[in-house]
Design a protein around this motif. Structure first.
Motif, short mmCIF file in Angstrom:
data_model
loop_
_atom_site.label_atom_id
_atom_site.label_comp_id
_atom_site.label_asym_id
_atom_site.label_seq_id
_atom_site.Cartn_x
_atom_site.Cartn_y
_atom_site.Cartn_z
N HIS A 20 35.15 48.02 29.34
CA HIS A 20 34.50 48.64 28.19
C HIS A 20 35.47 48.87 27.04
O HIS A 20 35.18 48.51 25.90
N SER A 21 36.60 49.46 27.31
CA SER A 21 37.53 49.84 26.23
C SER A 21 38.13 48.63 25.52
O SER A 21 38.56 48.72 24.38
N MET A 22 38.16 47.47 26.19
CA MET A 22 38.73 46.26 25.58
C MET A 22 37.65 45.30 25.08
O MET A 22 37.97 44.21 24.62
N ASP A 23 36.38 45.67 25.22
CA ASP A 23 35.25 44.82 24.79
C ASP A 23 35.26 43.47 25.51
O ASP A 23 34.98 42.43 24.91
N ILE A 24 35.56 43.48 26.81
CA ILE A 24 35.68 42.23 27.57
C ILE A 24 34.80 42.26 28.81
O ILE A 24 34.75 43.24 29.55
N LEU A 25 34.15 41.12 29.04
CA LEU A 25 33.42 40.86 30.28
C LEU A 25 33.95 39.54 30.82
O LEU A 25 34.10 38.58 30.05
N THR A 26 34.28 39.48 32.10
CA THR A 26 34.74 38.22 32.69
C THR A 26 33.77 37.81 33.80
O THR A 26 33.28 38.63 34.56
N LEU A 27 33.52 36.51 33.85
CA LEU A 27 32.70 35.90 34.90
C LEU A 27 33.52 34.73 35.41
O LEU A 27 33.84 33.82 34.65
N LYS A 28 33.84 34.74 36.70
CA LYS A 28 34.66 33.64 37.21
C LYS A 28 34.42 33.40 38.69
O LYS A 28 33.97 34.27 39.41
N SER A 29 34.76 32.18 39.09
CA SER A 29 34.68 31.80 40.49
C SER A 29 35.49 30.53 40.70
O SER A 29 35.44 29.62 39.87
N ALA A 30 36.20 30.48 41.79
CA ALA A 30 36.97 29.28 42.10
C ALA A 30 36.06 28.17 42.61
O ALA A 30 36.25 27.02 42.29
N SER A 31 35.05 28.53 43.41
CA SER A 31 34.19 27.45 43.91
C SER A 31 32.79 27.90 44.30
O SER A 31 32.02 27.12 44.79
N CYS A 32 32.46 29.12 44.08
CA CYS A 32 31.14 29.63 44.46
C CYS A 32 30.17 29.48 43.29
O CYS A 32 30.58 29.37 42.15
N ASN A 33 28.91 29.49 43.55
CA ASN A 33 27.90 29.26 42.53
C ASN A 33 27.02 30.47 42.23
O ASN A 33 26.02 30.33 41.56
N ASN A 34 27.33 31.62 42.73
CA ASN A 34 26.36 32.70 42.78
C ASN A 34 26.36 33.67 41.60
O ASN A 34 26.48 34.86 41.78
N VAL A 35 26.17 33.17 40.38
CA VAL A 35 26.00 34.06 39.25
C VAL A 35 24.78 34.94 39.49
O VAL A 35 24.78 36.13 39.18
N GLU A 36 23.76 34.35 40.07
CA GLU A 36 22.50 35.08 40.27
C GLU A 36 22.65 36.29 41.18
O GLU A 36 21.86 37.22 41.11
#
Length: 122
Positions: A20-36
């Motif tokens: 929150h304080s840095m205004d950052i959201l990260t989304l990552k994965s080395a090999s998985c597909n599960n954003v959902e």
């Protein structure tokens, strides 16, 4: 954020982190597909943040994605467009590691975005 270590996670599970304080959201994965698997949590973080602040930087890095995860990202981008129309400053940084398919996917997904969408090879 250190770009070189973005994919260094040893686990293959999907990760998302909100700073929150840095205004950052990260989304990552080395090999998985599960954003959902955490889609609604991601949406809640974005809505909560942009209802209170004017800037959000989202760092996205995947080795591959399934169709459901891609649809989740498209829905996220459409929602971000509505915030962008309200003069919010939104930036996406799409990172990929020497993977032409993920580069092409980033290019395709960027067409859904009215806001800044940068594609970065790491």
């Amino acid at each position: 954020m250190e770009t070189n270590s973005f994919f260094s996670n040893k686990t293959h599970s999907f990760e998302h982190a909100y700073y929150h304080s840095m205004d950052i959201l990260t989304l990552k994965s080395a090999s998985c597909n599960n954003v959902e698997s955490t889609y609604f949590e991601i949406i809640n973080d974005v809505v909560w943040h942009l209802d209170r602040k004017d800037t959000l930087n989202i760092y996205i890095g995947f080795s591959r994605l399934n169709a459901v995860s891609i649809k989740c990202l498209i829905n996220l981008f459409k929602m971000l467009n509505r915030y962008y129309d309200l003069n919010k400053k939104i930036k996406i940084y799409w990172s990929y590691r020497r993977n032409e398919d993920m580069e092409d996917l980033g290019l395709s997904l960027s067409t859904f975005c009215q806001f800044h969408f940068e594609i970065v090879s790491i």
